[in-house]
Scaffold this motif. Structure first.
Motif, PDB file in Angstrom:
ATOM      1  N   LYS A 174      24.107  29.892  37.639  1.00 17.35           N
ATOM      2  CA  LYS A 174      23.492  28.520  37.382  1.00 17.35           C
ATOM      3  C   LYS A 174      22.279  28.530  37.757  1.00 17.35           C
ATOM      4  O   LYS A 174      21.341  27.756  36.991  1.00 17.35           O
ATOM      5  N   GLY A 175      21.850  28.986  38.937  1.00 17.11           N
ATOM      6  CA  GLY A 175      20.306  28.699  39.094  1.00 17.11           C
ATOM      7  C   GLY A 175      19.663  29.639  38.222  1.00 17.11           C
ATOM      8  O   GLY A 175      18.378  29.178  38.028  1.00 17.11           O
ATOM      9  N   MET A 211      27.025  30.241  41.496  1.00 17.20           N
ATOM     10  CA  MET A 211      25.849  29.621  41.735  1.00 17.20           C
ATOM     11  C   MET A 211      24.639  30.300  41.418  1.00 17.20           C
ATOM     12  O   MET A 211      23.626  29.882  40.840  1.00 17.20           O
ATOM     13  N   ILE A 226      13.998  24.201  42.204  1.00 20.26           N
ATOM     14  CA  ILE A 226      15.299  24.144  43.015  1.00 20.26           C
ATOM     15  C   ILE A 226      15.155  23.760  44.198  1.00 20.26           C
ATOM     16  O   ILE A 226      14.573  24.394  45.198  1.00 20.26           O
ATOM     17  N   LEU A 267      24.254  23.608  43.046  1.00 19.81           N
ATOM     18  CA  LEU A 267      24.449  24.278  41.916  1.00 19.81           C
ATOM     19  C   LEU A 267      25.950  24.667  42.253  1.00 19.81           C
ATOM     20  O   LEU A 267      26.647  25.617  41.316  1.00 19.81           O
ATOM     21  N   ILE A 300      18.773  27.627  35.379  1.00 15.03           N
ATOM     22  CA  ILE A 300      17.487  26.670  35.612  1.00 15.03           C
ATOM     23  C   ILE A 300      16.180  27.141  35.773  1.00 15.03           C
ATOM     24  O   ILE A 300      15.231  26.698  35.072  1.00 15.03           O
TER      25      ILE A 300
END
Length: 368
Positions: A78-79, A75, A9, A15, A82
């Motif tokens: 979502k992070g 956020m 990232i 995000l 990933i």
């Protein structure tokens, strides 16, 4: 240049939703859009009636913070979707982003928050030196890890899962909470500091413009006089520092205003303001006598600042007094023979008078 692996990232704002990013950028025009002109008119009337500006805007700030808090949780989720160790690696990710340079304000803010920093803290702790980021990040991580261990010992294991919709989920742990709350704390300090500045700059003009309009002065949009009689302009700047507004009453007589919304008037700062303006200035081909009024939120109990200001042929007015616009009118009457119905109006009639008068104030003319 070596490219990062696909899963790495490189942006925290990526995000966040577009709506969440809008919350990070507040300026005068954006604030007006969010509040609406009629709400702003109500806030100005509140200030003219003795209410604190922050009282009138606090719920707007609280709403923005609450929305950013929820966006921060999203956020992190979502992070984590990933990058499985996203929360654990968050300080390192933030360090890497901050070292990139030329970041947008939003990207810089979010990365700083992930390290528990505000812009001011970054200046003070890191001295704006990116080479110190690695050492700071190590100390920040070590501090958080120590708190996590102590929390496990004192409170026990924190567990569970947080779900966002049907797809996103992550494990709830002390690490998640410590890093989340670290972000929220820095976020709160940043947003409150930012809004204090934005609200102050915006409402200085709106309150002074409204007050002088109600007192029957005409606004000239240029930074200087046109008619040289019963007119005013905002944010004038001459050779001897700056005033927030300048009003001309009659030939040769005028007054400068300085206004501040933050807490009790600092005696030294306020007295500096009443002495910093020239008492005589050249306008057109004439020399004008200029009085000074410094308007502060409130004055500390037992302070002699008003008496000291009068000894310097100036005046300090506190906005926490319910009828402070009348006090301004009375000072103008005493200083230069100013005539207006507010000077001798019974106090029982002032609130209704201001409420009616505010309806015709051209607030849009005073916007920066």
């Amino acid at each position: 240049m070596e490219q990062p692996p696909p899963f790495e990232i490189t942006s925290l704002t990526a995000l966040m939703s577009e709506g969440s990013l809008d919350l990070l950028d507040t300026n005068g025009p954006e604030l007006i859009r969010r509040m609406g002109m009629e709400t702003i008119r109500t806030v100005v009337l509140d200030v003219l009636s003795g209410r604190n500006l922050r009282d009138s805007t606090e719920m707007l700030t609280r709403r923005r913070l609450a929305a950013l808090n929820t966006a921060t949780v999203a956020m992190l989720l979502k992070g984590s979707a990933i990058q499985s160790d996203f929360v654990e690696q968050l300080p390192a990710i933030a360090e890497r982003i901050l070292k990139q340079g030329r970041l947008s304000k939003s990207e810089r803010w979010v990365a700083q928050w992930a390290l528990g920093l505000t812009g001011k803290a970054s200046q003070n702790v890191l001295r704006d030196d990116a080479s110190l980021l690695a050492e700071y990040r190590e100390r920040y991580t070590a501090t958080c890890e120590q708190v996590i261990r102590e929390s496990l010992t004192e409170f026990g294991q924190l567990g569970g899962k947080i779900h966002l919709g049907d797809e996103l989920a992550t494990e709830l742990s002390w690490k998640f909470m410590v890093y989340l709350l670290g972000i929220v704390g820095a976020q709160t300090l940043t947003i409150r500091g930012s809004e204090k500045s934005v609200y102050g700059k915006l409402f200085e003009r709106l309150v002074l413009g409204s007050l002088l309009h109600i007192l029957s002065f005409r606004f000239t949009s240029s930074d200087g006089p046109k008619r040289f009689e019963r007119e005013f302009w905002l944010s004038s700047q001459g050779e001897r520092r700056e005033g927030d507004a300048t009003a001309l009453w009659q030939a040769g007589r005028g007054i400068r205003f300085d206004i501040g919304f933050i807490g009790r008037g600092n005696p030294e700062i306020s007295l500096d303001k009443v002495t910093r303006f020239a008492r005589e200035i050249e306008l057109g081909r004439s020399t004008w006598y200029m009085a000074t009024i410094v308007i502060v939120d409130r004055i500390g109990r037992g302070s002699r600042i008003k008496e000291l200001a009068r000894e310097l042929d100036s005046n300090i007015v506190q906005m926490s007094m319910t009828y402070w616009p009348q006090e301004v009118a009375q000072i103008l009457n005493h200083k230069m023979g100013f005539e207006h119905q507010l000077v001798n109006m019974p106090r029982s009639e002032i609130n209704d008078y201001l409420k009616t008068a505010m309806k015709s104030v051209p607030l849009a003319d005073y916007l920066p």
